[in-house]
Enzyme design. Structure first.
Site, PDB file in Angstrom:
ATOM      1  N   ASP A 480      -9.962  -1.835 -17.562  1.00 28.58           N
ATOM      2  CA  ASP A 480      -8.902  -1.489 -16.610  1.00 28.58           C
ATOM      3  C   ASP A 480      -8.155  -2.750 -16.140  1.00 28.58           C
ATOM      4  O   ASP A 480      -8.606  -3.881 -16.359  1.00 28.58           O
ATOM      5  CB  ASP A 480      -9.549  -0.777 -15.411  1.00 28.58           C
ATOM      6  CG  ASP A 480      -8.618   0.198 -14.714  1.00 28.58           C
ATOM      7  OD1 ASP A 480      -7.395   0.118 -14.930  1.00 28.58           O
ATOM      8  OD2 ASP A 480      -9.111   1.025 -13.922  1.00 28.58           O
ATOM      9  N   ASP A 542      -2.825   8.014 -14.669  1.00 30.01           N
ATOM     10  CA  ASP A 542      -3.715   8.446 -13.587  1.00 30.01           C
ATOM     11  C   ASP A 542      -3.311   9.816 -13.066  1.00 30.01           C
ATOM     12  O   ASP A 542      -4.000  10.375 -12.215  1.00 30.01           O
ATOM     13  CB  ASP A 542      -3.690   7.432 -12.436  1.00 30.01           C
ATOM     14  CG  ASP A 542      -4.750   6.354 -12.618  1.00 30.01           C
ATOM     15  OD1 ASP A 542      -5.594   6.496 -13.523  1.00 30.01           O
ATOM     16  OD2 ASP A 542      -4.732   5.366 -11.867  1.00 30.01           O
TER      17      ASP A 542
HETATM   18  C1  DGJ Z   1      -7.562   3.057 -12.245  1.00 24.97           C
HETATM   19  C2  DGJ Z   1      -7.824   3.912 -13.444  1.00 24.97           C
HETATM   20  O1  DGJ Z   1      -6.631   4.330 -14.029  1.00 24.97           O
HETATM   21  C3  DGJ Z   1      -8.704   5.092 -13.034  1.00 24.97           C
HETATM   22  O2  DGJ Z   1      -8.886   5.942 -14.115  1.00 24.97           O
HETATM   23  C4  DGJ Z   1     -10.000   4.556 -12.512  1.00 24.97           C
HETATM   24  O3  DGJ Z   1     -10.692   3.920 -13.541  1.00 24.97           O
HETATM   25  C5  DGJ Z   1      -9.748   3.604 -11.357  1.00 24.97           C
HETATM   26  N1  DGJ Z   1      -8.817   2.590 -11.702  1.00 24.97           N
HETATM   27  C6  DGJ Z   1     -11.041   2.971 -10.917  1.00 24.97           C
HETATM   28  O4  DGJ Z   1     -10.843   2.036  -9.936  1.00 24.97           O
END
Ligand code: DGJ
Length: 722
Positions: A480, A542
């Protein structure tokens, strides 16, 4: 005159690149030794007719009126230049003239630490044209790699300082190409966090129309992809050119209609200021350009094939992806050994093949129980995992999944480029973060960015991730990245960061080849071709609302193959939009991505939904090979139709899968037919649940399905039988 079948030829000072349906032609101007574009588009053969008596009048001279391959600044071409070099004397004037060329068969990848396309001698040939600025001694190389079978030309540029003084490269485009006088429209993918890849189509007018990212990463705001089309071009008809940057840092695409009516497209990194000492060189990222006479769909299919086969290095690029369950939306930060084991048991019982533990598992002195602390300390939280990760992973990987076909696999979330000020790492190395002198360090999501240009930071990340991956049987990593880059210490810091980041990716993905890596940047903030070199899939957004996802996934598919998209079924009401949609609708939308999964806590599901999951997983596994490797046809767009639809057809044409949706209710009105594309007209196809029909009938009349309510969906398997 017979058309040459050689992909690259040089004749009478003219270079010709030839694809199946493509010609890219440019020549050396006899009086200036400048490179002049002749054509980039549908195939042409033989000599080019030109106006014998062009009328030159007014204040703009010849450089501003001609089509150029590597336009300079400061000598009368007033359009956007392809490069700008600040010379030792302080000015930015230079004059590159053609010197010589080479042709190289096959291609190994990117140059100088950058990601890049690759292929065998039969797939790709590269023309390297060398230029020199005789007055300064600086040289330039323009690379054109033609993939004839895909009608793709990959370009990049390199500047080499052969002078005796340092110079600064302030601009170096990957590609600059001039189109003839014509009416054009341009298409880009704009958005924001949780709203990525929304198509925007606008007229190309006089002046510069520009989009890009200044965030230090390719970004949610605009994706590094652009297309040029005629006003009449559609998804399936008309000329279209696509441009896709193989880069993950800040970038710009400019489309400029100059005063004389010519249209210049240029693409490359931005915010550059790179010092070149004598003997040093700077290489731009690659820009993939493709041409199609079959509309935007044709552009996308060429890019998809090129990326699946000639960009993604992972052994998983074209292999079936395990159905996964990710803990994020089900448990958020509320995870520990017991909760993860429960989640694993529930997952295995449903037929899930891989459990991914998301954020919240690490941090010793500064436990990661919220987003306030812990980033940088890649050790398991001892309160949550008293015996470390190994016992959890052993338990998870010993669980048989429902159909007893396999045992569950384990994956983990990391965000290695970041650090919370509340962490042991920051206490120890406050100077490792991006910062500008004494200015405050801007926090976002309570975190700062490690400066990956520093070799010691690269080594720290490589060591921390290697220790983690060697500590247990971890076969999947979600990498991430959750904020933009601020307080850049210098103008060259972003590009230097990218080179460091690519080195880290290269070392880790080579060392851990059996790991399936997923990229993520708060969803699709870094969904770009640079990332795809190392990570074969990206968490697309997201926003997990299925309706929103149709827009986002269709938009992302303009440039990137479905195989690269991570798409999950989440709970309802949806956490981002509050919308409630049926489980089948959510699942069918997610099946359009190469990596299908669940992102919920099964314990919160209704019994009916739980009972429905195994059959949906079974369907997802059946369609996955076709979605992963097939050609995608966007039959109806969500921006234009209440019934968006996409068809995937396997590369050998034998199997297909149709995804068909209804967004709003259709009250007392006949349903339109959906015409398929890409079938063999004379072949007969078995359409699951409907019967046998000819390719001609399916393409020219089409199928018809009815839904009573909003959020209707069908997934229809299609098989060629004769
Ligand atoms: C952002 C990501 O896009 C989410 O799927 C998740 O992993 C969060 N970060 C976790 O902090």
């Amino acid at each position: 005159m017979a058309a040459s079948t050689e992909p690259i030829t040089f004749d009478k000072e003219t270079f010709t690149l030839t694809g199946r349906n493509l010609t890219y032609k440019f020549h050396v101007d006899a009086s200036t030794s400048d490179l002049r574009t002749d054509h980039f588009g549908a195939r042409i053969t033989g000599p080019i007719p030109n106006d014998p008596n062009p009328i030159i009048d007014g204040w703009t001279g010849m450089p501003d009126r001609v089509r150029r391959e590597f336009p300079d600044a400061g000598r009368g071409d007033f359009r956007v230049p392809a490069f700008r070099i600040r010379q030792a004397e302080g000015h930015t004037v230079s004059e590159f003239k053609y010197m010589d060329f080479d042709v190289v068969k096959g291609k190994e990848g990117g140059l100088n630490g950058l990601p890049g396309t690759f292929g065998e001698e039969t797939d790709v040939s590269t023309l390297v044209v060398r230029l020199v600025d005789e007055l300064s001694g600086i040289e330039a190389e323009l690379r054109y790699s033609v993939f004839p079978g895909l009608d793709g030309v990959v370009r990049s540029s390199r500047v080499i300082n052969r002078s005796s003084q340092a110079v600064t490269v302030e601009e170096l485009k990957s590609l600059s190409v001039d189109f003839p006088v014509d009416e054009f429209e341009m298409i880009g993918l704009r958005g924001d966090w949780a709203r990525e890849a929304h198509r925007v189509r606008r007229k190309v007018d006089y002046g510069v129309q520009s989009f890009g990212s200044t965030t230090g990463f390719s970004s949610h705001l605009h994706n590094p992809f652009g297309a040029l089309v005629h006003p009449s071009t559609t998804e399936s008809q008309g000329e279209a050119w696509g441009f896709s940057l193989v880069y993950s840092g800040s970038w710009t695409i400019n489309v400029e209609k100059g005063s004389q009516g010519l249209t210049r497209v240029s693409a490359g990194p931005n915010q550059l200021s790179w010092e070149l000492k004598p003997g040093e060189s700077l290489t731009s990222p690659e820009c993939v350009s493709v041409y199609s006479a079959n509309g935007l769909g044709g552009v996308s299919r060429s890019l998809h094939r090129l990326y699946r086969n000639h960009l993604m290095r992972s052994k998983f690029a074209t292999s079936d992806r395990p159905v996964l369950l990710n803990s994020w939306e089900g448990l958020y930060f509320d995870i520990d050994q017991e909760r993860m084991v429960n989640l694993a048991e529930e997952s295995a019982a449903l037929g899930v093949k891989l459990l991914v533990m998301d954020d919240g598992w690490f941090g010793k002195e500064y436990p990661r129980t919220s987003d306030a602390a812990g980033l940088g300390d890649w050790v398991p939280n001892p309160e949550r995992f008293p015996e470390g990760l190994a016992p959890l992973v052993e338990k998870v990987t010993s669980l048989k999944v429902a159909d007893y076909s396999t045992t569950l696999r384990f994956g983990i979330w990391v965000e290695p480029e970041m650090v919370n000020p509340q962490s042991a790492l920051y206490n120890e190395h406050p100077d490792w973060v991006l910062h500008a002198g004494k200015y405050p360090r801007t926090e976002q999501r309570n975190q700062l960015v490690l400066n990956l240009a520093l070799p010691e930071v690269q080594e720290f990340i490589i060591a921390a991730m290697s220790t983690l991956l060697e500590s247990a049987d971890i076969t999947y990593v979600k990498w991430d990245h959750n904020r933009g880059l601020a307080e850049m210490p210098s103008q060259s810091a972003n590009h230097a960061y990218m080179l460091g980041m690519y080195r880290v990716f290269d070392v880790l993905t080579t060392r851990f080849r059996d790991v399936l890596w997923e990229g993520c940047a708060s969803g699709g903030g870094r969904f770009d071709a640079g990332i795809l070199q190392y990570f074969p899939q990206v968490w697309t957004s997201d926003d997990s609302d299925a309706v929103e996802r149709i827009f986002i996934q269709f938009g992302s598919s303009l440039a990137y193959p479905a195989s690269a998209m991570g798409c999950h079924v989440s709970s309802v009401p949806n956490h981002q939009t509050g919308r409630t949609t049926p489980l089948s609708f959510r699942a069918h939308v997610a099946m359009m991505g190469g990596s299908f999964g669940l992102e919920l806590n099964p314990a919160d599901m209704s019994d009916d939904d739980k009972r429905a999951i195994p059959a949906l997983i079974d369907l997802a596994e059946r369609v996955n090979p076709i979605v992963l490797k097939g050609d995608m046809y966007r039959l109806a767009l969500p921006e234009e139709s209440n019934w968006p639809a996409a068809l995937f057809i396997s590369e050998n044409g034998a199997q297909g899968v149709l995804f068909y949706f209804q967004l709003s209710p259709n009250v007392n009105h006949t349903m339109p037919r959906i015409k398929l594309q890409g079938l063999e007209p004379e072949a007969t196809y078995l359409v699951d649940g409907d019967g046998q029909f000819s390719g001609l009938t399916l393409m020219n009349l089409g199928l018809q399905y009815s839904f009573r309510t909003e959020y209707g969906s069908r997934v229809v398997l299609i098989q060629r039988i004769v």
